[in-house]
Design an enzyme around this catalytic site. Structure first.
Site, short mmCIF file in Angstrom:
data_model
loop_
_atom_site.label_atom_id
_atom_site.label_comp_id
_atom_site.label_asym_id
_atom_site.label_seq_id
_atom_site.Cartn_x
_atom_site.Cartn_y
_atom_site.Cartn_z
CB SER A 23 -0.95 0.06 1.15
OG SER A 23 -1.83 -1.02 1.10
N1 SAH Z 1 -1.75 -4.45 3.73
C1 SAH Z 1 -0.81 -4.41 2.64
C2 SAH Z 1 -1.63 -4.36 1.33
C3 SAH Z 1 -1.69 -5.60 0.70
S1 SAH Z 1 -2.64 -5.49 -0.94
C4 SAH Z 1 0.33 -3.66 2.78
O1 SAH Z 1 0.42 -3.02 3.76
O2 SAH Z 1 0.95 -3.44 1.91
C5 SAH Z 1 -4.20 -6.50 -0.40
C6 SAH Z 1 -3.93 -7.81 0.27
O3 SAH Z 1 -5.30 -8.50 0.36
C7 SAH Z 1 -3.47 -8.76 -0.74
O4 SAH Z 1 -2.26 -9.56 -0.26
C8 SAH Z 1 -4.44 -9.85 -1.17
O5 SAH Z 1 -4.00 -11.21 -1.10
C9 SAH Z 1 -5.21 -9.64 0.18
N2 SAH Z 1 -6.56 -10.19 0.30
C10 SAH Z 1 -7.66 -10.01 -0.86
N3 SAH Z 1 -8.56 -10.73 -0.63
C11 SAH Z 1 -8.52 -11.18 0.77
C12 SAH Z 1 -9.50 -12.02 1.74
N4 SAH Z 1 -10.67 -12.41 1.16
N5 SAH Z 1 -8.98 -12.39 2.75
C13 SAH Z 1 -7.52 -12.03 3.24
N6 SAH Z 1 -6.74 -11.23 2.49
C14 SAH Z 1 -7.12 -10.79 1.32
#
Ligand code: SAH
Length: 226
Positions: free
Chosen positions: A69
């Site tokens: 993010s």
């Molecule tokens: N919080 C992270 C952002 C990751 S992007 C950061 O700090 O960089 C969003 C994430 O959500 C991805 O890794 C994706 O695999 C996860 N995701 C999507 N759907 C999900 C679900 N139903 N349960 C858990 N994780 C999920």
């Protein structure tokens, strides 16, 4: 320290201070949030080839078609969760979509009670490694589909969803404490942009208020684990 990072000032206090200055210019005011972001070395969360861009205010690829993010969006979401007429703390917090753990690290600086779930196992493994490197041993990570929340640890004062959904998952709303808050990017599937939306459970536990904020871009909340 990783050899390729040495010498280019990646970990220097000044590089991170500049990022914090930019966040201030963009309107982030909560000093607790700025301090937490300033204390997390973002470069350890990105692949080496991208490390020189770790302190730019952009989302960066993580692999598995996911992204780390953007610092501004992390700051903004947490600031909205903490904002209000009375000063709040995050309290017991659940993050959905931990990815490789960047936002979990920031949240871990702000609360002692943090649970984070991620559906892609190899990303969760990376999150574990990074949080251990930062000695954030109190963050509890789980490989699970966050659509169902984390019933065994509920209720939560705060839920932060790092992936976009068409509506707030009912299981998550139900796992909020009275006056608990949930923030997530809301948008129809397939739409590139979403609206950051904050839900707050009423004090009597019945019903929620919803407030809409900025336009954001997140990867979708997907069902199931892999
Ligand atoms: N919080 C992270 C952002 C990751 S992007 C950061 O700090 O960089 C969003 C994430 O959500 C991805 O890794 C994706 O695999 C996860 N995701 C999507 N759907 C999900 C679900 N139903 N349960 C858990 N994780 C999920």
């Amino acid at each position: 320290m990783n050899g390729s990072l040495r010498g280019i000032g990646m970990t220097s206090r000044r590089t991170r201070e500049r990022m914090i200055e930019r966040l201030r210019e963009q309107g982030i005011r909560d000093e607790r949030v700025l301090a937490a972001i300033g204390s997390v070395p973002r470069h350890i969360f990105v692949e080496e080839a991208l490390a020189s861009r770790a302190y730019e205010d952009t989302a960066l690829p993580l692999g598995f078609q996911q992204t780390i993010s953007q610092p501004y969006v992390v700051a903004r979401m947490i600031e909205l969760l903490l904002d209000g007429p009375t000063s709040r703390t995050l309290g017991k917090t659940l993050e959905i979509g931990a990815g490789c753990g960047y936002q979990a690290a920031v949240l871990g600086m702000l609360t002692r009670e943090l649970f984070a779930v991620e559906r892609i196992e190899p990303l969760l493994a990376r999150a574990r490694k990074h949080l251990a490197e930062l000695r954030l041993t109190h963050v509890r990570l789980k490989h699970a589909d966050g659509n169902w929340g984390l019933p065994e640890a509920a209720p939560f004062d705060t839920i932060i969803v790092a992936a976009a959904a068409a509506r707030a998952p009912q299981a998550l709303l139900e796992q909020l404490t009275p006056t608990g808050r949930l923030i997530l990017p809301l948008g129809n599937s397939g739409s590139a942009e979403q609206i950051l939306s904050l839900f707050e459970r009423r004090a009597d536990g019945k019903g929620f208020s919803e407030t809409r904020f900025d336009t954001v871009r997140f990867v979708p909340l997907v069902a199931g684990v892999e």
